[in-house]
Design an enzyme around this catalytic site. Structure first.
Site, PDB file in Angstrom:
ATOM      1  N   LYS A   9       0.835  -1.202   0.000  1.00  0.00           N
ATOM      2  CA  LYS A   9       0.000   0.000   0.000  1.00  0.00           C
ATOM      3  C   LYS A   9       0.869   1.252   0.000  1.00  0.00           C
ATOM      4  CE  LYS A   9      -3.368   2.363   2.994  1.00  0.00           C
ATOM      5  NZ  LYS A   9      -2.493   3.494   3.328  1.00  0.00           N
ATOM      6  N   LYS A  14       7.610   1.323   1.690  1.00  0.00           N
ATOM      7  CA  LYS A  14       8.182   0.406   0.704  1.00  0.00           C
ATOM      8  C   LYS A  14       9.554   0.872   0.225  1.00  0.00           C
ATOM      9  CE  LYS A  14       5.815   0.102  -3.081  1.00  0.00           C
ATOM     10  NZ  LYS A  14       4.936   1.042  -2.370  1.00  0.00           N
ATOM     11  N   LYS A  40       6.582   9.139  -9.698  1.00  0.00           N
ATOM     12  CA  LYS A  40       7.204  10.178  -8.868  1.00  0.00           C
ATOM     13  C   LYS A  40       8.719  10.109  -8.926  1.00  0.00           C
ATOM     14  CE  LYS A  40       5.415   9.307  -4.818  1.00  0.00           C
ATOM     15  NZ  LYS A  40       4.776   8.006  -5.150  1.00  0.00           N
ATOM     16  N   ASP A 127      -0.425  -0.372  -4.449  1.00  0.00           N
ATOM     17  CA  ASP A 127      -1.074  -1.685  -4.486  1.00  0.00           C
ATOM     18  C   ASP A 127      -1.717  -1.934  -5.840  1.00  0.00           C
ATOM     19  OD1 ASP A 127      -2.939   0.284  -4.141  1.00  0.00           O
ATOM     20  OD2 ASP A 127      -4.181  -0.809  -2.728  1.00  0.00           O
TER      21      ASP A 127
END
Length: 252
Positions: A9, A14, A40, A127
């Site tokens: 998510k 991450k 990004k 996700d």
């Protein structure tokens, strides 16, 4: 070459986890490449002292195929090779398609062979597991998928969706589920929730990362924990996680 994809998510930590695992693997003497699969293009910034690098999609837009592979790769902390796929101009084009183009370009220019890479880490946006965002799961890309989650309900829900996608794709010889990484938020019954999630997919928790002030302090400096605080207990947690990942992949 070992190829690993990390999903979870958005906001679950991450990129922080992947960057620290990359450094831990580099400490073991492995040649590591981290590929940010997010428009990004900020996956590798903590490995590059906050520097933002040119993305593969930017190079393709400017030069089509007329550029050397070296333009796609920057060298970060501990020699980790950094690549950012990038994305389309906002409002124009598909980010998922951008990931496909970037990964195909890395292969067509034989970048992995040129650098003699041992381990590739894909840091994949949120996700989303459809279209181009599933590209790292495909045959010939990742060998294993690791899902990062906390015990928060939305995080567990997203992790279950990702694991379901991996399971559904296995019939196409896509990547296998390597396990879950618990990035703790200290919510009630957190470990039990993630253990139940793992059991639902005949999998396991491959590593647990405690909630840590050290991580926040390192991020405030724009650095990874293994760079800013290499002797910390949190740095050892990332080293342990990296070791567990190699063991799960039977990588000697």
């Amino acid at each position: 070459m070992l190829k690993l994809a990390f999903y979870g998510k958005g906001g679950i930590g991450k990129s922080t986890t992947v960057s620290n695992v990359a450094l831990a693997l580099a400490e073991k003497g492995l040649k590591v490449m981290q590929i940010g699969c997010d428009p990004k293009a900020d996956s590798t910034r903590s490995l590059l002292n906050g520097r933002k690098i040119v993305t593969v999609l930017e190079l393709i837009r400017r030069y089509n195929d007329d550029f050397p592979w070296q333009d796609m790769v920057c060298t970060g902390e501990k020699g980790v090779f950094c690549v950012e796929s990038g994305g389309p101009i906002p409002g124009m084009g598909c980010a998922g398609r951008g990931i496909i183009n970037a990964l195909e370009k890395l292969q067509s220019k034989n970048v992995y062979e040129a650098l003699n890479i041992d381990v590739v880490l894909y840091d994949v946006l949120g996700d989303v597991v459809c279209g181009g965002f599933a590209m790292p799961m495909r045959s010939g890309y990742a060998d294993k998928v690791f899902v990062i989650t906390s015990g928060e309900n939305m995080s567990v829900y997203a992790a279950a969706n990702i694991a379901m996608a991996v399971r559904n794709f296995q019939s196409r010889n896509y990547a296998q589920l390597g396990g879950f990484i618990l990035n703790s938020r200290e919510v009630k019954d957190e470990l039990q929730k993630v253990q139940t999630l793992a059991a639902d997919f005949d999998s396991q928790i491959i590593g647990t990362l405690p909630r840590s002030q050290t991580v926040m302090e390192a991020e405030a400096q724009g650095r990874a924990v293994l760079s800013a605080y290499p002797a910390s207990s949190m740095a050892q947690c990332y080293r342990d996680l990296a070791g567990n990942i190699l063991k799960e992949c039977e990588y000697a």
